[in-house]
Design a protein around this motif. Structure first.
Motif, PDB file in Angstrom:
ATOM      1  N   ARG A 300      20.448  58.723 163.371  1.00  0.00           N
ATOM      2  CA  ARG A 300      20.785  57.312 163.563  1.00  0.00           C
ATOM      3  C   ARG A 300      21.386  56.780 162.268  1.00  0.00           C
ATOM      4  O   ARG A 300      20.734  56.746 161.228  1.00  0.00           O
ATOM      5  CB  ARG A 300      19.555  56.507 163.963  1.00  0.00           C
ATOM      6  N   SER A 301      22.645  56.359 162.366  1.00  0.00           N
ATOM      7  CA  SER A 301      23.344  55.822 161.200  1.00  0.00           C
ATOM      8  C   SER A 301      23.313  54.299 161.222  1.00  0.00           C
ATOM      9  O   SER A 301      23.289  53.687 162.288  1.00  0.00           O
ATOM     10  CB  SER A 301      24.798  56.305 161.197  1.00  0.00           C
ATOM     11  N   PHE A 302      23.353  53.697 160.047  1.00  0.00           N
ATOM     12  CA  PHE A 302      23.361  52.238 159.921  1.00  0.00           C
ATOM     13  C   PHE A 302      24.683  51.726 159.346  1.00  0.00           C
ATOM     14  O   PHE A 302      24.783  50.564 158.963  1.00  0.00           O
ATOM     15  CB  PHE A 302      22.173  51.793 159.055  1.00  0.00           C
ATOM     16  N   SER A 303      25.694  52.612 159.314  1.00  0.00           N
ATOM     17  CA  SER A 303      26.985  52.228 158.743  1.00  0.00           C
ATOM     18  C   SER A 303      27.696  51.177 159.587  1.00  0.00           C
ATOM     19  O   SER A 303      28.223  50.199 159.058  1.00  0.00           O
ATOM     20  CB  SER A 303      27.881  53.460 158.603  1.00  0.00           C
ATOM     21  N   LYS A 304      27.741  51.376 160.905  1.00  0.00           N
ATOM     22  CA  LYS A 304      28.478  50.438 161.762  1.00  0.00           C
ATOM     23  C   LYS A 304      27.762  49.098 161.863  1.00  0.00           C
ATOM     24  O   LYS A 304      28.397  48.052 162.006  1.00  0.00           O
ATOM     25  CB  LYS A 304      28.630  51.033 163.169  1.00  0.00           C
ATOM     26  N   SER A 305      26.452  49.102 161.779  1.00  0.00           N
ATOM     27  CA  SER A 305      25.685  47.865 161.975  1.00  0.00           C
ATOM     28  C   SER A 305      25.412  47.119 160.679  1.00  0.00           C
ATOM     29  O   SER A 305      25.380  45.881 160.661  1.00  0.00           O
ATOM     30  CB  SER A 305      24.355  48.180 162.670  1.00  0.00           C
ATOM     31  N   HIS A 306      25.216  47.847 159.562  1.00  0.00           N
ATOM     32  CA  HIS A 306      24.792  47.196 158.325  1.00  0.00           C
ATOM     33  C   HIS A 306      25.729  47.411 157.142  1.00  0.00           C
ATOM     34  O   HIS A 306      25.570  46.758 156.119  1.00  0.00           O
ATOM     35  CB  HIS A 306      23.383  47.675 157.948  1.00  0.00           C
ATOM     36  N   GLY A 307      26.686  48.330 157.269  1.00  0.00           N
ATOM     37  CA  GLY A 307      27.657  48.505 156.202  1.00  0.00           C
ATOM     38  C   GLY A 307      27.899  49.962 155.851  1.00  0.00           C
ATOM     39  O   GLY A 307      26.945  50.675 155.517  1.00  0.00           O
ATOM     40  N   ASP A 309      29.121  51.322 153.247  1.00  0.00           N
ATOM     41  CA  ASP A 309      28.856  51.712 151.864  1.00  0.00           C
ATOM     42  C   ASP A 309      27.373  51.866 151.557  1.00  0.00           C
ATOM     43  O   ASP A 309      27.006  52.345 150.482  1.00  0.00           O
ATOM     44  CB  ASP A 309      29.489  50.701 150.898  1.00  0.00           C
ATOM     45  N   LEU A 310      26.496  51.508 152.494  1.00  0.00           N
ATOM     46  CA  LEU A 310      25.072  51.792 152.280  1.00  0.00           C
ATOM     47  C   LEU A 310      24.815  53.293 152.284  1.00  0.00           C
ATOM     48  O   LEU A 310      23.875  53.777 151.641  1.00  0.00           O
ATOM     49  CB  LEU A 310      24.227  51.136 153.373  1.00  0.00           C
ATOM     50  N   ARG A 311      25.663  54.044 153.049  1.00  0.00           N
ATOM     51  CA  ARG A 311      25.546  55.505 153.113  1.00  0.00           C
ATOM     52  C   ARG A 311      24.139  55.943 153.472  1.00  0.00           C
ATOM     53  O   ARG A 311      23.542  56.806 152.813  1.00  0.00           O
ATOM     54  CB  ARG A 311      25.961  56.173 151.783  1.00  0.00           C
ATOM     55  N   ILE A 312      23.572  55.366 154.506  1.00  0.00           N
ATOM     56  CA  ILE A 312      22.213  55.726 154.919  1.00  0.00           C
ATOM     57  C   ILE A 312      22.191  56.057 156.398  1.00  0.00           C
ATOM     58  O   ILE A 312      22.782  55.359 157.226  1.00  0.00           O
ATOM     59  CB  ILE A 312      21.217  54.583 154.635  1.00  0.00           C
ATOM     60  N   ALA A 313      21.505  57.150 156.728  1.00  0.00           N
ATOM     61  CA  ALA A 313      21.211  57.510 158.105  1.00  0.00           C
ATOM     62  C   ALA A 313      19.816  58.102 158.138  1.00  0.00           C
ATOM     63  O   ALA A 313      19.311  58.608 157.122  1.00  0.00           O
ATOM     64  CB  ALA A 313      22.227  58.510 158.650  1.00  0.00           C
ATOM     65  N   ALA A 314      19.175  58.017 159.294  1.00  0.00           N
ATOM     66  CA  ALA A 314      17.865  58.642 159.478  1.00  0.00           C
ATOM     67  C   ALA A 314      18.026  59.855 160.385  1.00  0.00           C
ATOM     68  O   ALA A 314      18.853  59.863 161.299  1.00  0.00           O
ATOM     69  CB  ALA A 314      16.889  57.644 160.104  1.00  0.00           C
ATOM     70  N   LEU A 315      17.247  60.873 160.108  1.00  0.00           N
ATOM     71  CA  LEU A 315      17.314  62.140 160.841  1.00  0.00           C
ATOM     72  C   LEU A 315      15.900  62.475 161.302  1.00  0.00           C
ATOM     73  O   LEU A 315      14.963  62.476 160.485  1.00  0.00           O
ATOM     74  CB  LEU A 315      17.881  63.208 159.911  1.00  0.00           C
ATOM     75  N   GLY A 316      15.729  62.722 162.598  1.00  0.00           N
ATOM     76  CA  GLY A 316      14.394  63.023 163.106  1.00  0.00           C
ATOM     77  C   GLY A 316      14.407  64.146 164.114  1.00  0.00           C
ATOM     78  O   GLY A 316      15.399  64.365 164.812  1.00  0.00           O
ATOM     79  N   GLY A 317      13.291  64.869 164.194  1.00  0.00           N
ATOM     80  CA  GLY A 317      13.196  65.969 165.141  1.00  0.00           C
ATOM     81  C   GLY A 317      11.969  66.813 164.874  1.00  0.00           C
ATOM     82  O   GLY A 317      10.997  66.343 164.249  1.00  0.00           O
ATOM     83  N   PRO A 318      11.978  68.068 165.320  1.00  0.00           N
ATOM     84  CA  PRO A 318      10.825  68.948 165.105  1.00  0.00           C
ATOM     85  C   PRO A 318      10.555  69.159 163.616  1.00  0.00           C
ATOM     86  O   PRO A 318      11.479  69.378 162.830  1.00  0.00           O
ATOM     87  CB  PRO A 318      11.232  70.249 165.801  1.00  0.00           C
ATOM     88  N   ARG A 319       9.298  69.094 163.243  1.00  0.00           N
ATOM     89  CA  ARG A 319       8.931  69.146 161.826  1.00  0.00           C
ATOM     90  C   ARG A 319       9.433  70.410 161.129  1.00  0.00           C
ATOM     91  O   ARG A 319       9.919  70.355 159.989  1.00  0.00           O
ATOM     92  CB  ARG A 319       7.410  69.042 161.690  1.00  0.00           C
ATOM     93  N   SER A 320       9.364  71.544 161.800  1.00  0.00           N
ATOM     94  CA  SER A 320       9.744  72.799 161.147  1.00  0.00           C
ATOM     95  C   SER A 320      11.208  72.769 160.709  1.00  0.00           C
ATOM     96  O   SER A 320      11.550  73.206 159.600  1.00  0.00           O
ATOM     97  CB  SER A 320       9.499  73.983 162.080  1.00  0.00           C
ATOM     98  N   LEU A 321      12.084  72.230 161.550  1.00  0.00           N
ATOM     99  CA  LEU A 321      13.505  72.187 161.207  1.00  0.00           C
ATOM    100  C   LEU A 321      13.797  71.082 160.194  1.00  0.00           C
ATOM    101  O   LEU A 321      14.546  71.293 159.228  1.00  0.00           O
ATOM    102  CB  LEU A 321      14.346  71.973 162.473  1.00  0.00           C
ATOM    103  N   VAL A 322      13.197  69.919 160.367  1.00  0.00           N
ATOM    104  CA  VAL A 322      13.418  68.821 159.418  1.00  0.00           C
ATOM    105  C   VAL A 322      12.955  69.225 158.022  1.00  0.00           C
ATOM    106  O   VAL A 322      13.624  68.931 157.016  1.00  0.00           O
ATOM    107  CB  VAL A 322      12.702  67.543 159.894  1.00  0.00           C
ATOM    108  N   GLU A 323      11.827  69.905 157.918  1.00  0.00           N
ATOM    109  CA  GLU A 323      11.332  70.307 156.595  1.00  0.00           C
ATOM    110  C   GLU A 323      12.232  71.353 155.950  1.00  0.00           C
ATOM    111  O   GLU A 323      12.408  71.360 154.721  1.00  0.00           O
ATOM    112  CB  GLU A 323       9.899  70.811 156.714  1.00  0.00           C
ATOM    113  N   ARG A 324      12.826  72.233 156.746  1.00  0.00           N
ATOM    114  CA  ARG A 324      13.794  73.187 156.195  1.00  0.00           C
ATOM    115  C   ARG A 324      15.012  72.458 155.639  1.00  0.00           C
ATOM    116  O   ARG A 324      15.534  72.783 154.570  1.00  0.00           O
ATOM    117  CB  ARG A 324      14.230  74.182 157.272  1.00  0.00           C
TER     118      ARG A 324
END
Length: 469
Positions: A300-307, A309-324
């Motif tokens: 989920r990116s916040f570029s279109k909604s909040h700007g 140049d913030l360069r922020i997105a959140a990434l979520g999913g299975p713990r094993s892959l996210v931790e890798r």
């Protein structure tokens, strides 16, 4: 490259000029450039020289030159003259070069795919509340500040075992691909799709497997056929798909999940979702993670909604892959600045900022509907779209770009968005010979006068520049 000067008589000898309006002259030059009869670096005749040869005013040729410059085909070097333009800087990947707009100002730039800056929430109040000191006490601290982690978990479209913050959606996509795709692997992509995804796959040495869309996203039967090629990953945009504006329904998402679950060739498939326009989309949250939680990475990116140049997105999913993903990231940037995270948290929880995003969502919906309805009324069969972009069918992509440039309007050519094979190659992308041509229009910045914009777009979409393509 040796520069060649093409004088006016030589230019007229290369092609006829049956239409000596600015648009007609620009069309002939564009055809010569596209056909390779004018090479990159060739110096064109002066405005006065060509005007005298064609028997028109210098202002007419000047307008044609300006249109070609806006379309990215030629460039002015001041007193040195005008030249056939070369490729964009190598700092951009091939398809991103194809998307890059010239720096020349135009009356209306609808090519960039960026949000309307006037609809972004104000950053000043959030900045004033950020601590003047960095809060990181250790390089091994948790990568997400607790308040933001809580807000993200509460708003996530499905249960995710782990959610982290990264430096924008493409950073998230790239880091996930790095963990699941090896050289030679196949990756299912949308067709048309987002050009940087295709550039990323080229960089990884992976093969794109294109799947066609309708107004609800990927077609299940087309996905089923693609899965027979045993891809390692599937890249999709659940809402406000770029470039088409298509958004998945819950029913379509469930059907795609069922296709994946029932395929004997998708046991190890990882689904990567780029929800880049989530907070300005008028459609509800949707993710295949509802049915496939152990194999979906949702971004989920916040570029279109909040700007942007913030360069922020959140990434979520299975713990094993996210931790890798995060373990590898710790060997590079480590984490996203906690000061930036604090700004985002403020924007996501402050009442005025929430209201500003809600108003942006309403405005984008209104602008999409106004321009889409106006185009359909003028005979251009555009699909209903979500978000800030619209995918417009045209008789000729290049002709449309040149005609709109003559009207000082810029849109993005459709070719860089194509993932299909077979046909002539342009900027690393190929087009099927029988495929209809399109351009992408960033509707989100059309603040007023949709009718006159639709007039210009419809005229360009439905006509060929003199000389043909």
């Amino acid at each position: 490259m040796t520069e060649m000067r093409v004088d006016a008589p030589a230019l007229v000898a290369l092609a006829e000029f049956p239409d000596t309006t600015p648009r007609g002259i620009a069309g002939v030059i564009a055809r010569l450039v596209n056909a390779g009869e004018l090479d990159v670096g060739d110096r064109l005749p002066t405005v006065r020289e060509l005007a005298a040869t064609l028997g028109v005013s210098p202002a007419t040729v000047s307008q044609a030159w300006q249109a070609l410059s806006r379309a990215g085909l030629i460039e002015s070097r001041g007193r040195a003259g005008s030249f056939v333009r070369g490729a964009a800087s190598a700092r951009l990947a091939p398809r991103m070069r194809g998307m890059a707009a010239p720096d020349d100002p135009v009356r209306l730039d609808l090519s960039r795919g960026t949000p309307d800056p006037l609809l972004l929430p104000a950053l000043g109040p959030a900045l004033s509340r950020v601590s003047v000191r960095a809060e990181t006490g250790s390089y091994q601290d948790e990568p997400v500040i607790p308040g933001l982690a809580s807000v993200l978990a509460t708003s996530w479209p499905s249960r995710a075992e782990a959610i982290v913050v990264v430096d924008g959606a493409l950073d998230a996509i790239s880091r996930t691909l790095d963990q699941v795709v090896r050289f030679g692997d196949r990756v299912v992509v949308e067709h048309p799709g987002f050009p940087p995804f295709l550039d990323l796959l080229d960089a990884f040495g992976a093969e794109a497997v294109p799947v066609r869309l309708d107004e609800h996203g990927m077609l299940p039967e087309a996905l089923a056929a693609a899965l027979a090629r045993r891809p390692a990953a599937l890249l999709l945009q659940p809402r406000a798909q770029n470039p088409t504006g298509a958004s998945m329904t819950i029913e379509r998402a469930e059907e795609l999940a069922r296709v994946i679950r029932s395929s004997d060739d998708a046991d190890d498939l990882v689904v990567i979702e780029d929800d880049h326009s989530g907070l300005i989309s008028t459609e509800g949250d949707v993710t295949l993670g509802t049915w496939l939680p152990d194999r979906v990475i949702h971004v989920r990116s916040f570029s279109k909604s909040h700007g942007p140049d913030l360069r922020i997105a959140a990434l979520g999913g299975p713990r094993s892959l996210v931790e890798r993903i995060m373990a590898r990231r710790m060997l590079g940037p480590g984490w996203t600045s906690r000061m930036l995270q604090t700004i985002l948290l403020d924007l996501l929880t402050d009442g005025a900022s929430i209201d500003a995003v809600a108003e942006a969502r309403r405005q984008y919906y209104t602008r999409q509907r106004a321009l889409g309805d106006a185009l359909r009324a003028r005979g251009v069969p555009v699909a209903h779209a979500d978000g800030i972009n619209l995918w417009m069918p045209v008789l000729s992509e290049r002709s449309t770009l040149v005609q709109l440039a003559a009207a000082e309007i810029r849109v993005a050519g459709g070719t860089p968005f194509l993932a299909a094979a077979n046909g002539s190659s342009v900027g690393g992308t190929t087009r099927r010979a029988s495929e209809r041509e399109f351009v992408r229009v960033t509707v989100g910045v059309v603040r007023e006068d949709a009718a006159s914009v639709a007039d210009a777009l419809a005229h360009a979409a439905q006509h060929l520049v003199a000389g043909g393509y």
